[in-house]
Motif scaffolding. Structure first.
Motif, PDB file in Angstrom:
ATOM      1  N   UNK A  83      -5.342 -45.336 -32.657  1.00  0.00           N
ATOM      2  CA  UNK A  83      -5.553 -45.437 -31.205  1.00  0.00           C
ATOM      3  C   UNK A  83      -7.056 -45.520 -30.916  1.00  0.00           C
ATOM      4  N   UNK A  84      -7.854 -44.779 -31.680  1.00  0.00           N
ATOM      5  CA  UNK A  84      -9.313 -44.886 -31.530  1.00  0.00           C
ATOM      6  C   UNK A  84      -9.794 -46.292 -31.913  1.00  0.00           C
ATOM      7  N   UNK A  85      -9.123 -46.883 -32.920  1.00  0.00           N
ATOM      8  CA  UNK A  85      -9.466 -48.258 -33.312  1.00  0.00           C
ATOM      9  C   UNK A  85      -9.160 -49.227 -32.175  1.00  0.00           C
ATOM     10  N   UNK A  86      -8.024 -49.039 -31.505  1.00  0.00           N
ATOM     11  CA  UNK A  86      -7.681 -49.890 -30.348  1.00  0.00           C
ATOM     12  C   UNK A  86      -8.730 -49.731 -29.248  1.00  0.00           C
ATOM     13  N   UNK A 129      -1.667 -52.012 -34.058  1.00  0.00           N
ATOM     14  CA  UNK A 129      -0.502 -51.398 -33.391  1.00  0.00           C
ATOM     15  C   UNK A 129       0.596 -51.083 -34.412  1.00  0.00           C
ATOM     16  N   UNK A 130       0.824 -52.020 -35.317  1.00  0.00           N
ATOM     17  CA  UNK A 130       1.866 -51.825 -36.347  1.00  0.00           C
ATOM     18  C   UNK A 130       1.534 -50.600 -37.210  1.00  0.00           C
ATOM     19  N   UNK A 131       0.253 -50.492 -37.594  1.00  0.00           N
ATOM     20  CA  UNK A 131      -0.178 -49.326 -38.387  1.00  0.00           C
ATOM     21  C   UNK A 131      -0.012 -48.029 -37.592  1.00  0.00           C
ATOM     22  N   UNK A 132      -0.291 -48.100 -36.283  1.00  0.00           N
ATOM     23  CA  UNK A 132      -0.181 -46.913 -35.429  1.00  0.00           C
ATOM     24  C   UNK A 132       1.272 -46.448 -35.308  1.00  0.00           C
ATOM     25  N   UNK A 178       1.539 -42.459 -34.730  1.00  0.00           N
ATOM     26  CA  UNK A 178       0.634 -42.281 -33.584  1.00  0.00           C
ATOM     27  C   UNK A 178       1.229 -42.861 -32.306  1.00  0.00           C
ATOM     28  N   UNK A 179       1.969 -43.940 -32.454  1.00  0.00           N
ATOM     29  CA  UNK A 179       2.596 -44.591 -31.305  1.00  0.00           C
ATOM     30  C   UNK A 179       4.102 -44.661 -31.507  1.00  0.00           C
ATOM     31  N   UNK A 209      -4.835 -44.798 -23.102  1.00  0.00           N
ATOM     32  CA  UNK A 209      -4.333 -43.467 -23.471  1.00  0.00           C
ATOM     33  C   UNK A 209      -3.240 -42.957 -22.540  1.00  0.00           C
ATOM     34  N   UNK A 210      -2.836 -43.822 -21.595  1.00  0.00           N
ATOM     35  CA  UNK A 210      -1.721 -43.444 -20.706  1.00  0.00           C
ATOM     36  C   UNK A 210      -2.034 -42.284 -19.793  1.00  0.00           C
TER      37      UNK A 210
END
Length: 203
Positions: free
Chosen positions: A89-92, A143-146, A151-152, A197-198
């Motif tokens: 998420x930090x990478x995004x 996103x796929x890795x998250x 994480x997601x 981060x919603x």
């Protein structure tokens, strides 16, 4: 090692890209002539045709070059974050900032790219779709890795979410430059970071 001829040719192409992108952003593709591009770039008209077969090819290569730079900056931001031991998420979040920095640096190119995405029957439409997908694919990978790392949520639609994130950055940055230019990149990034981060709902 690159020869001086290759380096010189790349520098010439860069000048032609910069001239073309500003002229086309100002006047539109049809109204921009090769003579004007050459004049703005400070080269002879023949130099344009030495590097590109036509104005259409120049524009197609310009789109490929510009979106390639954007894709590389997104990828570099994600890799840098990973090397620091950051979360996906930090990478995004880092990619959002990298996207904003790219758009801040190349505003005329971004306006052109966004405008061309929605046009049809252009000679470069297929090229544009390919390069757009390359940029979105970098976000899809993170996103796929998250999702894989937990994480997601597994419920997210990865292709649509990636496209939405890229679209959000493009449109928000163009809005920032056109209507809120007094804002800093930190302010704009902070607002988009909250969305990522919603935390907009107040929970």
């Amino acid at each position: 090692m690159e020869s001086s001829g290759t380096t010189r040719r790349q520098a010439t192409r860069q000048r032609l890209y910069e001239a073309a992108v500003t002229l086309i952003a100002e006047k539109g593709f049809s109204a921009t002539t090769v003579d004007e591009i050459a004049e703005r770039a400070g080269v002879a008209k023949g130099t344009v045709y030495y590097n590109f077969k036509s104005k259409t090819e120049l524009f197609e290569e310009l789109l490929r070059h510009g979106v390639g730079l954007l894709t590389a900056s997104l990828r570099a931001a994600a890799e840098e974050c990973e090397e620091r031991g950051g979360t996906r998420v930090e990478a995004l979040d880092a990619m959002i900032r990298a996207g904003l920095a790219f758009i801040d640096r190349y505003p005329a190119f971004t306006q052109l790219y966004v405008a061309e995405l929605w046009r049809t029957n252009r000679a470069w439409q297929s090229t544009l779709l390919v390069v757009r997908q390359e940029a979105v694919a970098v976000v899809e990978g993170v996103l796929r890795d998250a999702v894989r790392s937990g994480e997601l949520s597994e419920e997210i639609d990865i292709p649509l979410t990636a496209a939405a994130l890229v679209g959000m950055v493009l449109v928000a940055a163009l809005d920032w430059q056109a209507f809120q230019p007094e804002r800093s990149i930190d302010e704009v990034h902070s607002a988009l970071s909250l969305l990522l981060h919603g935390r907009v709902s107040g929970h």
